[in-house]
Scaffold this motif. Sequence first.
Motif, PDB file in Angstrom:
ATOM      1  N   GLY A 179      44.609  41.986  40.847  1.00 18.03           N
ATOM      2  CA  GLY A 179      43.623  41.420  41.752  1.00 18.03           C
ATOM      3  C   GLY A 179      43.755  41.917  43.175  1.00 18.03           C
ATOM      4  O   GLY A 179      42.937  41.588  44.029  1.00 18.03           O
ATOM      5  N   HIS A 192      34.624  35.485  34.023  1.00 15.29           N
ATOM      6  CA  HIS A 192      34.893  36.356  35.167  1.00 15.29           C
ATOM      7  C   HIS A 192      33.704  36.241  36.113  1.00 15.29           C
ATOM      8  O   HIS A 192      32.554  36.449  35.706  1.00 15.29           O
ATOM      9  N   ASP A 203      40.299  28.349  34.390  1.00 13.89           N
ATOM     10  CA  ASP A 203      40.810  29.696  34.145  1.00 13.89           C
ATOM     11  C   ASP A 203      39.797  30.790  34.484  1.00 13.89           C
ATOM     12  O   ASP A 203      40.052  31.971  34.232  1.00 13.89           O
ATOM     13  N   TRP A 205      38.387  33.543  36.431  1.00 16.82           N
ATOM     14  CA  TRP A 205      38.947  34.474  37.414  1.00 16.82           C
ATOM     15  C   TRP A 205      37.814  34.930  38.315  1.00 16.82           C
ATOM     16  O   TRP A 205      36.777  35.362  37.830  1.00 16.82           O
ATOM     17  N   TYR A 251      36.369  37.298  41.667  1.00 13.91           N
ATOM     18  CA  TYR A 251      36.542  38.563  42.358  1.00 13.91           C
ATOM     19  C   TYR A 251      35.689  38.544  43.621  1.00 13.91           C
ATOM     20  O   TYR A 251      34.466  38.634  43.555  1.00 13.91           O
ATOM     21  N   ASP A 307      41.852  38.612  44.523  1.00 14.24           N
ATOM     22  CA  ASP A 307      41.195  37.700  43.583  1.00 14.24           C
ATOM     23  C   ASP A 307      41.933  36.366  43.538  1.00 14.24           C
ATOM     24  O   ASP A 307      43.034  36.206  44.069  1.00 14.24           O
ATOM     25  N   SER A 308      41.318  35.419  42.837  1.00 12.82           N
ATOM     26  CA  SER A 308      41.962  34.130  42.578  1.00 12.82           C
ATOM     27  C   SER A 308      41.324  33.530  41.332  1.00 12.82           C
ATOM     28  O   SER A 308      40.523  34.179  40.647  1.00 12.82           O
ATOM     29  N   THR A 309      41.682  32.276  41.028  1.00  7.69           N
ATOM     30  CA  THR A 309      41.059  31.538  39.935  1.00  7.69           C
ATOM     31  C   THR A 309      40.462  30.250  40.487  1.00  7.69           C
ATOM     32  O   THR A 309      40.894  29.740  41.522  1.00  7.69           O
TER      33      THR A 309
END
Length: 225
Positions: A9, A158, A197, A199, A201, A207-209
């Motif tokens: 990420g 995502h 969960d 993810w 962008y 990145d993170s969740t």
Amino acid sequence: MELVDDYTGHVPPDGPAARRTLPALTVTKVSVGPMDNNAYLLTCRATRQSLLIDAANDPARLSDLIGHGPDRPTLRTIVTTHQHADHWQALGAVAGAFGAETVAHPLDADPLPVPPDHLVEHGARITVGECELEVIHLRGHTPGSIALLYRDPSGHPHLFTGDSLFPGGPGRTTSPEDFKSLMDDLEARVFGELPDDTWFYPGHGDDSTLGAERPKLGEWRSRGW
């Protein structure tokens, strides 16, 4: 361009691109330009058709990301997440070089250097080969800011958020009304609909969740940014 497959990420400015391989799709992230903008190349593994999210800067670097050999993917689509100029400096050059169609929300279309071939609203679907992305309109950072959601049939979702959501908070807004609008949309259309969960962008940085950020929603509301 140097490419690493150990996706974390994080990509450094002027450093190698990082590729994440999902069962049906690859996601390749690269930093371009002086504002450390992220660009994301999504490639359908079955068809080798690609979609680029934010042709932000440095067309030569983005061309290298797509590749030059006979096995390079076919760039079909470029999506611009919002109207701010740091996210479209290379749009005209890359779209022209690869013959790609361009996509944006109608409320952010006018400032773009290339009139979008397709205008998309909340809930629209965009295909990349055999894969599908869902458009989520997040009002506040700009009037027409959009995120793109890929629901991986074999794993977690995502989400490509542009400048509407970052690790640590929502994107910048210029009025209390815009801040409330963005927070309302993030809570209803992102955190209220997607699991921890997921993810995500962002348009700059790491990145993170959603799970990592969800406990902070009340804090973001209280501080007002």
